[in-house]
Scaffold this active site. Structure first.
Site, PDB file in Angstrom:
ATOM      1  NE  ARG A   1       8.478   9.722   3.451  1.00 34.81           N
ATOM      2  CZ  ARG A   1       9.067  10.878   3.736  1.00 34.81           C
ATOM      3  NH1 ARG A   1      10.367  10.989   3.775  1.00 34.81           N
ATOM      4  NH2 ARG A   1       8.349  11.962   3.976  1.00 34.81           N
ATOM      5  N   GLY A   2       7.760  11.253   0.103  1.00 39.55           N
ATOM      6  CA  GLY A   2       7.648  12.706   0.255  1.00 39.55           C
ATOM      7  C   GLY A   2       7.022  13.235  -1.032  1.00 39.55           C
ATOM      8  CB  ALA A   3       4.116  15.457  -1.601  1.00 42.46           C
ATOM      9  NE  ARG A  27       2.859   6.686  -1.067  1.00 38.08           N
ATOM     10  CZ  ARG A  27       3.217   7.272   0.081  1.00 38.08           C
ATOM     11  NH1 ARG A  27       4.368   7.902   0.177  1.00 38.08           N
ATOM     12  NH2 ARG A  27       2.417   7.223   1.113  1.00 38.08           N
ATOM     13  CB  CYS A  75       5.018  13.498   8.375  1.00 40.12           C
ATOM     14  SG  CYS A  75       5.399  12.133   7.246  1.00 40.12           S
ATOM     15  CG  ASP A  90       1.109  13.901   1.061  1.00 39.78           C
ATOM     16  OD1 ASP A  90       1.954  13.254   0.439  1.00 39.78           O
ATOM     17  OD2 ASP A  90       1.194  14.112   2.285  1.00 39.78           O
ATOM     18  CG  ASN A 141       0.504  16.587   5.278  1.00 38.16           C
ATOM     19  OD1 ASN A 141       1.240  16.329   4.326  1.00 38.16           O
ATOM     20  ND2 ASN A 141       0.992  16.865   6.473  1.00 38.16           N
ATOM     21  CE  LYS A 142       2.634  10.237   5.933  1.00 36.71           C
ATOM     22  NZ  LYS A 142       2.351   9.082   5.046  1.00 36.71           N
ATOM     23  CE  LYS A 178       4.780  19.110  -2.383  1.00 36.22           C
ATOM     24  NZ  LYS A 178       5.697  19.554  -1.333  1.00 36.22           N
TER      25      LYS A 178
HETATM   26  P1  RI2 Z   1       7.265  17.306   1.038  1.00 34.60           P
HETATM   27  C1  RI2 Z   1       4.779  13.020   3.000  1.00 34.60           C
HETATM   28  O1  RI2 Z   1       4.121  11.826   2.652  1.00 34.60           O
HETATM   29  C2  RI2 Z   1       4.166  13.659   4.226  1.00 34.60           C
HETATM   30  O2  RI2 Z   1       2.755  13.521   4.280  1.00 34.60           O
HETATM   31  C3  RI2 Z   1       4.595  15.090   4.014  1.00 34.60           C
HETATM   32  O3  RI2 Z   1       3.862  16.003   4.795  1.00 34.60           O
HETATM   33  C4  RI2 Z   1       4.297  15.240   2.526  1.00 34.60           C
HETATM   34  O4  RI2 Z   1       4.708  13.995   1.959  1.00 34.60           O
HETATM   35  C5  RI2 Z   1       4.924  16.406   1.864  1.00 34.60           C
HETATM   36  O5  RI2 Z   1       6.314  16.240   1.762  1.00 34.60           O
HETATM   37  P2  RI2 Z   1       4.866  10.367   2.654  1.00 34.60           P
HETATM   38  O6  RI2 Z   1       5.478  10.223   1.279  1.00 34.60           O
HETATM   39  O7  RI2 Z   1       6.923  17.337  -0.419  1.00 34.60           O
HETATM   40  O8  RI2 Z   1       5.856  10.284   3.769  1.00 34.60           O
HETATM   41  O9  RI2 Z   1       7.068  18.641   1.700  1.00 34.60           O
HETATM   42  O10 RI2 Z   1       3.732   9.379   2.808  1.00 34.60           O
HETATM   43  O11 RI2 Z   1       8.644  16.712   1.283  1.00 34.60           O
END
Ligand code: RI2
Length: 305
Positions: free
Chosen positions: A11-13, A54, A120, A189, A199-200, A225
Site C-alpha cells: 500500500r501507499g501511492a 486500487r 496516514c 494519492d 488523499n486518505k 501522482k
Molecule cells: P506515499 C496512502 O494511501 C495515503 O493516502 C498516503 O497519503 C498516500 O497513499 C501517499 O503515500 P493508502 O495506500 O506515496 O494507505 O507518499 O490507502 O507513500
C-alpha cells in the site's frame, strides 16, 4: 501483485506504483508467447488487472502506463518486451530519486523547533520529516491514527525508529492539536488538474482545521501522482472498501448501514504548497506541469488521448 495491492499488503501511492511497474516488467521478462500481437493483448489484460486493484491512486496507472508506453511503436516481440523491462527499471529509479528530492526540498520548509502534523502513512511526507530531523531541526510530530486501517501506527513506528519525537492522536483530535502545530505535511494519492488533492479520508478535515488556525498546509507529491487526464474531464473515483473494516457486522443492530470511503478531496484553496521533485509549486501551477507531461508523452499520455 494485484491481489497484494487489493488486500493492502502492498500500500501507499508510491509503493503501489513501483510494485505495479515491477509486475509489468516481470510479466514482459517471463512472457513465453511468440507473437507481438498476442503480447500486446496479454500485456493489456495484465495492466487492466493491476489497475482495477486500487482505483483512486493515479500513481498506479502512471507507473503501469510508463512501462507500456513504447509497446505500440515496437516492430518486434523482443523490442516490445525489452521496452517494458527497461521502462519498469527507469520508473523504479526515477520514482526513488523523486522521493529523495522531495525530502530535501521539503525539509527546507521546516524551521528549528517546529511542531508538525501528518496524516496516514505517506513515504513522501515522512521523507521530509525524517530529513528535517536528520538535519538536527529538533522537531516534534503529531501523527493521526488514520482509521480504519490505522496506518498511523506504521507512521509512529517509522518516525520513532528514525529518532523523531512523535505523538499518536486519534483522528478527531486534529482540530485540538492544530493550535499547537506549525506546519502540516501530507502525501497524495492523486493531484487533480485544478490543484485539488485526493488523499486518505480525513485529509480535507486537516486542511480545514489548518486554514482556521492559519497553519501552512503542505502536500508532498511526486509528479507521477498528477493526473493529466483530469484536464480532459476524467474524474477521480473514490475507492469504497468493505464495511467490515469499520465494524464487525455482528456488533451492529440490524438495518444499520456502514459507509467506508477511504479517500477524500481537499480543495486547492486550502493547499499552500505542493512539494514535488521539480520544486515547490502552487496548486494553480499544477495545470502547467500536466500540460508539459502531456506534451512530453510522459506516462504514455499521447496514447491515452
Ligand atoms: P506515499 C496512502 O494511501 C495515503 O493516502 C498516503 O497519503 C498516500 O497513499 C501517499 O503515500 P493508502 O495506500 O506515496 O494507505 O507518499 O490507502 O507513500
Amino acid at each position: 501483485m494485484a491481489s497484494e495491492i487489493r488486500s493492502m499488503k502492498v500500500r501507499g501511492a508510491g509503493r503501489i506504483a513501483r510494485a505495479g511497474a515491477a509486475a509489468m516488467g516481470k510479466f514482459a521478462e517471463n512472457y513465453r508467447g511468440r507473437s507481438l500481437e498476442d503480447f500486446r493483448k496479454d500485456l493489456g489484460t495484465a495492466a487492466d488487472i493491476l489497475l482495477e486493484s486500487r482505483p483512486t491512486a493515479v500513481s498506479l496507472r502512471n507507473g503501469v502506463q510508463t512501462c507500456v508506453k513504447d509497446v505500440c511503436g515496437a516492430s518486434s516481440l523482443d523490442e516490445a518486451k525489452n521496452s517494458v523491462v527497461q521502462n519498469a527499471r527507469l520508473f523504479a529509479e526515477s520514482s526513488s530519486k523523486a522521493a529523495e528530492f522531495i525530502a530535501k526540498i521539503g525539509a527546507r520548509q521546516v524551521c528549528s523547533g517546529d511542531v508538525l502534523l501528518t496524516h496516514c502513512n505517506s513515504a513522501a511526507a515522512l521523507g521530509v520529516i525524517k530529513e528535517a530531523n536528520a538535519q538536527g531541526k529538533n522537531i516534534r510530530v503529531y501523527a493521526t491514527e488514520s482509521r480504519p486501517w490505522r496506518q498511523g501506527l506504521l507512521t509512529v513506528r517509522e518516525l520513532s525508529e528514525a529518532g523523531v519525537d512523535v505523538t499518536l492522536i486519534v483522528d478527531s483530535a486534529v482540530r485540538s492539536v492544530m493550535k499547537k502545530t506549525d506546519r502540516v505535511f501530507v502525501g497524495a494519492d492523486t493531484v487533480v488538474s485544478n490543484g485539488d488533492l485526493v488523499n486518505k479520508i480525513g485529509t480535507s478535515q486537516l486542511a480545514l482545521a489548518a486554514d482556521e488556525a492559519g497553519v501552512p498546509f503542505n502536500v508532498c507529491a511526486e509528479t507521477y501522482k498528477f493526473s493529466p487526464m483530469t484536464v480532459f474531464g476524467d474524474t477521480v473515483a473514490i475507492e469504497e472498501r468493505d464495511c467490515g473494516e469499520i465494524a464487525d457486522k455482528e456488533l451492529l443492530p440490524e438495518g444499520v448501514k456502514v459507509y467506508n470511503p477511504v479517500f477524500d478531496t481537499t480543495p486547492a484553496k486550502y493547499i499552500d504548497a505542493i512539494i514535488t521533485e521539480l520544486g515547490i509549486i502552487s496548486p494553480g501551477s499544477v495545470y502547467d506541469v500536466m500540460m508539459r507531461q502531456i506534451g512530453d508523452g510522459i506516462f504514455g499520455m499521447r496514447d491515452r488521448l
